[in-house]
Design a protein around this motif. Structure first.
Motif, PDB file in Angstrom:
ATOM      1  N   ASN A   5     -60.550  52.345  84.679  1.00  0.00           N
ATOM      2  CA  ASN A   5     -59.447  52.692  85.568  1.00  0.00           C
ATOM      3  C   ASN A   5     -58.905  51.446  86.270  1.00  0.00           C
ATOM      4  O   ASN A   5     -57.693  51.228  86.337  1.00  0.00           O
ATOM      5  CB  ASN A   5     -59.968  53.710  86.594  1.00  0.00           C
ATOM      6  CG  ASN A   5     -58.861  54.225  87.492  1.00  0.00           C
ATOM      7  OD1 ASN A   5     -58.128  53.444  88.067  1.00  0.00           O
ATOM      8  ND2 ASN A   5     -58.751  55.536  87.599  1.00  0.00           N
ATOM      9  N   SER A  27     -48.356  49.339  96.671  1.00  0.00           N
ATOM     10  CA  SER A  27     -49.397  50.323  96.959  1.00  0.00           C
ATOM     11  C   SER A  27     -50.485  50.248  95.888  1.00  0.00           C
ATOM     12  O   SER A  27     -51.660  50.469  96.173  1.00  0.00           O
ATOM     13  CB  SER A  27     -48.794  51.726  97.064  1.00  0.00           C
ATOM     14  OG  SER A  27     -49.003  52.465  95.901  1.00  0.00           O
ATOM     15  N   LEU A  28     -50.074  49.897  94.684  1.00  0.00           N
ATOM     16  CA  LEU A  28     -51.067  49.744  93.606  1.00  0.00           C
ATOM     17  C   LEU A  28     -52.032  48.600  93.913  1.00  0.00           C
ATOM     18  O   LEU A  28     -53.250  48.749  93.801  1.00  0.00           O
ATOM     19  CB  LEU A  28     -50.329  49.496  92.295  1.00  0.00           C
ATOM     20  CG  LEU A  28     -51.150  49.349  91.027  1.00  0.00           C
ATOM     21  CD1 LEU A  28     -52.057  50.534  90.836  1.00  0.00           C
ATOM     22  CD2 LEU A  28     -50.236  49.223  89.817  1.00  0.00           C
ATOM     23  N   ARG A  85     -60.694  49.147  95.876  1.00  0.00           N
ATOM     24  CA  ARG A  85     -61.475  49.919  94.900  1.00  0.00           C
ATOM     25  C   ARG A  85     -62.345  49.003  94.050  1.00  0.00           C
ATOM     26  O   ARG A  85     -63.456  49.365  93.674  1.00  0.00           O
ATOM     27  CB  ARG A  85     -60.546  50.723  93.999  1.00  0.00           C
ATOM     28  CG  ARG A  85     -60.353  52.119  94.535  1.00  0.00           C
ATOM     29  CD  ARG A  85     -59.394  52.891  93.708  1.00  0.00           C
ATOM     30  NE  ARG A  85     -59.907  53.194  92.392  1.00  0.00           N
ATOM     31  CZ  ARG A  85     -59.150  53.695  91.427  1.00  0.00           C
ATOM     32  NH1 ARG A  85     -57.879  53.919  91.632  1.00  0.00           N
ATOM     33  NH2 ARG A  85     -59.667  53.969  90.265  1.00  0.00           N
ATOM     34  N   PHE A 143     -50.923  61.766  76.694  1.00  0.00           N
ATOM     35  CA  PHE A 143     -50.494  60.598  77.467  1.00  0.00           C
ATOM     36  C   PHE A 143     -50.943  59.295  76.803  1.00  0.00           C
ATOM     37  O   PHE A 143     -50.197  58.319  76.770  1.00  0.00           O
ATOM     38  CB  PHE A 143     -51.063  60.699  78.888  1.00  0.00           C
ATOM     39  CG  PHE A 143     -50.651  59.560  79.779  1.00  0.00           C
ATOM     40  CD1 PHE A 143     -49.381  59.506  80.311  1.00  0.00           C
ATOM     41  CD2 PHE A 143     -51.534  58.543  80.076  1.00  0.00           C
ATOM     42  CE1 PHE A 143     -48.996  58.461  81.133  1.00  0.00           C
ATOM     43  CE2 PHE A 143     -51.155  57.486  80.900  1.00  0.00           C
ATOM     44  CZ  PHE A 143     -49.881  57.448  81.421  1.00  0.00           C
ATOM     45  N   ALA A 199     -61.165  54.808  80.752  1.00  0.00           N
ATOM     46  CA  ALA A 199     -61.141  55.580  81.994  1.00  0.00           C
ATOM     47  C   ALA A 199     -61.066  57.077  81.728  1.00  0.00           C
ATOM     48  O   ALA A 199     -61.620  57.872  82.474  1.00  0.00           O
ATOM     49  CB  ALA A 199     -59.962  55.152  82.846  1.00  0.00           C
ATOM     50  N   ILE A 207     -51.147  63.009  86.089  1.00  0.00           N
ATOM     51  CA  ILE A 207     -52.560  62.628  86.164  1.00  0.00           C
ATOM     52  C   ILE A 207     -52.960  62.342  87.606  1.00  0.00           C
ATOM     53  O   ILE A 207     -54.025  62.750  88.062  1.00  0.00           O
ATOM     54  CB  ILE A 207     -52.827  61.412  85.252  1.00  0.00           C
ATOM     55  CG1 ILE A 207     -52.655  61.828  83.797  1.00  0.00           C
ATOM     56  CG2 ILE A 207     -54.214  60.864  85.485  1.00  0.00           C
ATOM     57  CD1 ILE A 207     -52.743  60.694  82.826  1.00  0.00           C
ATOM     58  N   HIS A 208     -52.073  61.690  88.323  1.00  0.00           N
ATOM     59  CA  HIS A 208     -52.364  61.449  89.735  1.00  0.00           C
ATOM     60  C   HIS A 208     -52.431  62.742  90.522  1.00  0.00           C
ATOM     61  O   HIS A 208     -53.279  62.904  91.397  1.00  0.00           O
ATOM     62  CB  HIS A 208     -51.308  60.533  90.347  1.00  0.00           C
ATOM     63  CG  HIS A 208     -51.571  59.104  90.063  1.00  0.00           C
ATOM     64  ND1 HIS A 208     -50.595  58.173  89.936  1.00  0.00           N
ATOM     65  CD2 HIS A 208     -52.715  58.445  89.851  1.00  0.00           C
ATOM     66  CE1 HIS A 208     -51.119  57.009  89.667  1.00  0.00           C
ATOM     67  NE2 HIS A 208     -52.415  57.147  89.609  1.00  0.00           N
ATOM     68  N   PHE A 219     -57.084  49.273  83.832  1.00  0.00           N
ATOM     69  CA  PHE A 219     -55.778  49.868  83.546  1.00  0.00           C
ATOM     70  C   PHE A 219     -54.760  49.506  84.629  1.00  0.00           C
ATOM     71  O   PHE A 219     -53.686  48.978  84.345  1.00  0.00           O
ATOM     72  CB  PHE A 219     -55.910  51.389  83.447  1.00  0.00           C
ATOM     73  CG  PHE A 219     -54.606  52.116  83.434  1.00  0.00           C
ATOM     74  CD1 PHE A 219     -53.842  52.178  82.276  1.00  0.00           C
ATOM     75  CD2 PHE A 219     -54.103  52.719  84.582  1.00  0.00           C
ATOM     76  CE1 PHE A 219     -52.623  52.831  82.268  1.00  0.00           C
ATOM     77  CE2 PHE A 219     -52.880  53.373  84.579  1.00  0.00           C
ATOM     78  CZ  PHE A 219     -52.145  53.430  83.419  1.00  0.00           C
ATOM     79  N   HIS A 220     -55.114  49.782  85.876  1.00  0.00           N
ATOM     80  CA  HIS A 220     -54.152  49.530  86.954  1.00  0.00           C
ATOM     81  C   HIS A 220     -53.868  48.041  87.136  1.00  0.00           C
ATOM     82  O   HIS A 220     -52.735  47.643  87.371  1.00  0.00           O
ATOM     83  CB  HIS A 220     -54.653  50.141  88.261  1.00  0.00           C
ATOM     84  CG  HIS A 220     -54.527  51.634  88.303  1.00  0.00           C
ATOM     85  ND1 HIS A 220     -55.523  52.485  87.908  1.00  0.00           N
ATOM     86  CD2 HIS A 220     -53.504  52.434  88.672  1.00  0.00           C
ATOM     87  CE1 HIS A 220     -55.124  53.736  88.047  1.00  0.00           C
ATOM     88  NE2 HIS A 220     -53.901  53.745  88.508  1.00  0.00           N
ATOM     89  N   CYS A 274     -54.330  49.372  96.507  1.00  0.00           N
ATOM     90  CA  CYS A 274     -55.285  50.391  96.092  1.00  0.00           C
ATOM     91  C   CYS A 274     -56.377  49.762  95.241  1.00  0.00           C
ATOM     92  O   CYS A 274     -57.554  50.067  95.375  1.00  0.00           O
ATOM     93  CB  CYS A 274     -54.509  51.435  95.301  1.00  0.00           C
ATOM     94  SG  CYS A 274     -55.434  52.827  94.774  1.00  0.00           S
TER      95      CYS A 274
END
Ligand code: HEM
Lengths: 317, 508
Positions: free
Chosen positions: B152, B69-70, B77, A231, B454, A273-274, B155-156, B73
């Motif tokens: 992580n 939703s991202l 977090r 990935f 991550a 991955i999720h 990344f998001h 989220c």
């Protein structure tokens, strides 16, 4: 000179295919023998757990993986053949590259050549990390099909590079995409065995040889690790491809057919991955996603390039 | 997580039709063709926005929901992570023996306090955050890999950045196309483009003022490889650029090598030939003289062009021309070009007279000729052969309509005719401006580095406990990982070994 080198290249590729065929047969014999012999636990995971359970004192800690039982003679022969075949395979790639004095990945034939060489190369190298030789039938089989279709259906004599492909980004883009493909291929192979193993562990009827393979949990972790590295490569492929598209066409993203599929593959694996982190999706369901992702990779290569028109199709069959 | 997963899978699925049905954005001609081929199906697909998948209601809803939703989220977090960063490692579990990497060492060489202090320093040096607990037994609890969560989140968050950069930056982009013949200028104003696609926030004042002349366009052909003789291997457009208040500068544009100009980029996309053609009418007047770009039809540049002489007397004249840079004959007797260079150039013309249909004020495409109101007088089924011309030649038109000349762009005085420069070439340029691309790239790379961190930085907890038993100390070691971490047990073992070394505990 160019044409002679090209011919030698083809010869070495045919030789490699011959050797891979032998390796395939040997791997198959090994599998057949495993099915009949009585089971011996060889899974690294389960042995570790045993020693853990004993709460062994420090000196008893055995971190080295257990030796391969010498019964897997055919597997060892097969693997040596794979290495030998790969030497010819790599020579074929190198000769093709020398014939055209450019990296040999500018058309379908060459892409078949280089991607399968990287798949086998990764398969060989990965053995240092984990013994995944049990994927031998799958890997050699897949490689033989790729090379067979490549040489029979896609072969084109060496041609100069069209100006549009004359870019460093092409080199980077394709090599990273091939590495990603190689890891996805191995990941999908592991996922398939994981599914079979999970069936067996659930008490369903199954192949006897599965008893000689790692347990489903271990396979799931191996699938995850290879797929996730794939990935990362794929993410980089996406970025490198966009940079090249920008340099070449003046836009980094245009939803061209090939771009659409690169995106789809990326999203499927992000989903995978999720899934690994979602309750109810671990195990079997996520394994299916790893397999679907790889099917999309194959589709992208075999169907999109050949049947669906797009800007990328001028890379020529 | 489940929502994100389902939306991701839905997004992948929704993108599929975008590759099966031609898209207006990337392949407008394919869409037109699709309507012709499937007149019944096409309107239905169009109603479902299947020709505009990536801007459709349904595709947009999926990715907007996904990003909503991202965001929903990432924010909690991030808050949680910031708190976790300031929280010391959690209490040592009462029982370590069920945990991965568990091992014990029994020794009389040291006491609990010394052992724990030494473990604390060791772990600290290896990048763990440590905390000593003093309960029933002395122990040290250590944690590392907070960067994993940071990666992580990076990344998001960077993905959101990519979306915003594309969405907002895309409004300020523009792309325009223009065909320029050798020697001709182009001025960077809207009306000088042959086609132009502006972003939402475009305004004509955004076009930087420059003037660009195509001085020369050259092509290099393969000479040696017999499998690919005449295959083009390099295109070079030499241009001179004038920017107000600055001296003229020269530049080159190649495929894959755009020329940056005042924040825009000039790309070389295509090329072809542009013969200069002169038509005199039946009364001897020059009715038409111009350079006409011919559009390539195949790899060897068999090209097609249209000539319209509305002022010709007594009747308007139109011609459909085919140009062959290196004329050759197919087995059927039809002409074709067998090489893209000017080795044996030939122009053929089908001639029409009558009403060109351009007096009604409706603008007509220069790359088209409407022959409905016209009579063909040469070529095709007329019984009169199409006119054939080489550079420099003139031929009479049938029925005393006049003459047509294929001008030689480089009349050579010598007898040995070399056609090398006899016809001008044109190049098609794309001029684009995209202020978002740097941002998109930066966010994409940020995202990639977040991903690497991550995925590959392990998040681990490690514990060392010292239990005093009648005159001896039992040291216990164990670890715990977040997610799959094949390196955990080796790491715990390694710690145990180094700890023993430091305390001089002999192997038993
Ligand atoms: C644009 C959509 C999204 C994409 C492409 C995407 C992609 C990814 C990728 C590639 C990873 C693995 C990298 C890592 O472990 O840091 C990941 C992990 C994760 N994502 Fe997303 N994601 C998206 C949306 C979301 C949303 C909406 C949520 C919130 C529910 C979310 C929550 C998570 C979590 C919790 C992990 C960590 C999983 C683990 O521990 O293995 N993601 N995501």
């Amino acid at each position: 000179m160019t044409l002679i080198l090209d011919e030698y290249s083809l010869l070495t590729v045919y030789t490699a295919m011959g050797i891979y065929t032998l390796a395939f047969v040997m791997f198959a014999i090994d599998m057949a023998k495993r099915s009949t012999s009585k089971p011996v636990p060889v899974s690294v995971g389960s042995q570790r757990r045993q020693s853990d359970a004993q709460g062994a004192v420090a000196t008893l800690q055995e971190t080295e993986p257990p030796r391969q039982p010498s019964r897997y003679k055919f597997e060892r022969i097969a693997f040596s053949l794979v290495v030998l075949g790969w030497v010819f395979h790599a020579a074929g790639v190198a000769l093709r590259g020398m014939a055209q004095s450019f990296v040999p990945w500018a058309n379908m034939y060459e892409f078949a050549l280089i991607s399968s060489a990287l798949i086998v190369g990764v398969f060989i190298v990965i053995q240092w990390w984990q013994n995944l030789k049990f994927l031998g039938v799958y890997i050699t089989g897949f490689t033989l099909i790729t090379l067979g279709v490549g040489t029979v259906n896609f072969y084109v004599p060496v041609k100069p590079l069209p100006p549009a492909l004359d870019s460093y980004w092409l080199i980077i883009h394709v090599i990273v995409a091939s590495l990603g493909t190689a890891l996805f291929a191995i990941g999908a192979g592991l996922a398939i065995i994981q599914l079979l193993q999970a069936r067996r562990e659930a008490g369903k009827k199954s192949l006897a040889l599965l008893k000689t393979l790692p347990d489903a949990m271990k396979l799931e972790n191996l699938t995850y690790f290879t797929t996730v590295i794939g990935f990362v490569f794929w993410t980089f492929t996406l970025i490198a491809g966009s940079i090249w598209a920008e340099r070449s066409w003046g836009r980094y993203w245009g939803w061209d057919t090939k771009e659409v599929w690169t995106f789809i593959i990326w999203v499927i694996y992000a989903g995978y991955i999720h899934a690994r982190a979602t309750r109810g999706w671990r195990g079997t369901r996520s394994a299916w996603l790893a397999i679907i992702g790889f099917l999309a990779v194959i589709f992208n290569y075999a169907i999109v390039n050949v049947f669906i028109p797009g800007l990328h199709s001028y890379s020529g069959l | 997580m489940r929502t994100a997963l389902l939306l991701l899978l839905l997004l992948a699925l929704a993108a599929v039709p975008g590759s099966l049905v031609p898209q207006r954005s990337s392949n407008p001609n394919g869409v037109i063709q699709y309507f012709k081929d499937n007149p019944d199906l096409a309107p239905i697909l169009d109603a479902l926005q299947l020709f505009d998948v990536f801007t459709s209601m349904w595709f947009s809803s999926i990715y907007l929901l996904l990003f909503l939703s991202l965001i929903g989220c990432v924010i909690p977090r991030t808050a949680h992570h910031l708190r976790a960063l300031r929280t010391p490692p959690p209490k040592t579990p009462a029982r370590l023996e069920r945990l991965p990497g568990f091992s014990t060492v029994e020794t009389t060489d040291t006491d609990a306090a010394v052992a724990i202090e030494s473990a604390r320093t060791l772990l600290r040096k290896s990048g763990y955050r440590v905390r000593v607990f003093d309960g029933a037994n002395l122990s040290v609890s250590a944690e590392r890999g907070y960067l994993r969560e940071t990666g992580n989140l990076v990344f998001h968050t960077a993905l959101i950045g990519v979306l915003f950069a594309v969405g907002i930056g895309g409004g300020f982009t523009y792309t325009g196309q223009r065909v320029i013949v050798e020697g001709q200028p182009f001025v960077n104003i809207l009306s000088d483009y042959s086609s132009f696609t502006p972003g939402r926030f475009f305004d004509e004042s955004m076009l930087p003022p420059f003037r660009m002349v195509l001085d020369d366009f050259s092509v290099e052909y393969e000479q040696e490889n017999v499998n690919a003789l005449g295959f083009p291997i390099d295109y070079t457009a030499d241009v001179s650029v004038t920017i107000p208040g600055e001296p003229v500068s020269r530049g080159t544009v190649k495929v894959n090598q755009p020329l940056p100009l005042l924040g825009s980029d000039v790309f070389l996309l295509g090329n072809g030939y542009a013969p200069r053609i002169t038509v005199t009418d039946g009364e001897g007047n020059v009715a038409f003289t111009d350079i006409v770009p011919f559009l390539p039809q195949d790899a060897n540049l068999t090209s097609m062009g249209f000539i319209k002489a509305p002022d010709a007397l007594p009747e308007q004249i139109g011609m459909i021309g085919f140009f062959y840079p290196t004329a050759g004959e197919l087995s059927t007797g039809a002409l074709t070009s067998i090489h893209a260079d000017l080795l044996n150039p030939l122009l053929t013309l089908n001639v029409y007279t009558g009403d060109l249909g351009i007096d009604d004020g409706i603008p007509r495409n220069v790359y088209q000729l409407d022959v409905d109101g016209m009579t063909q007088v040469a070529g095709g089924d007329t019984g009169i052969e199409a006119i054939k011309l080489r550079p420099g030649e003139t031929a009479p038109l049938p029925n005393g309509l006049g003459t047509v000349t294929f001008e030689d762009a480089n009349p050579a005085p010598s007898m040995a005719k070399d056609y090398a420069d006899s016809v001008l070439r044109f190049a098609t340029f794309d001029i684009t401006h995209d202020p978002s691309r740097g941002w998109v790239l930066a966010f994409a790379l940020l995202s990639l580095s977040g991903l690497l961190i991550a995925l590959f930085i392990p998040r681990r907890r490690v514990w060392v406990k010292a239990i005093e038993t009648s005159g001896a100390v039992r040291l216990e070691y164990a670890g715990l990982a977040r997610g799959y971490d094949p390196g955990l047990e080796p790491a715990v073992n390694d710690l145990q070994q180094r700890h023993r070394q430091q305390l001089n505990i002999k192997d038993t």
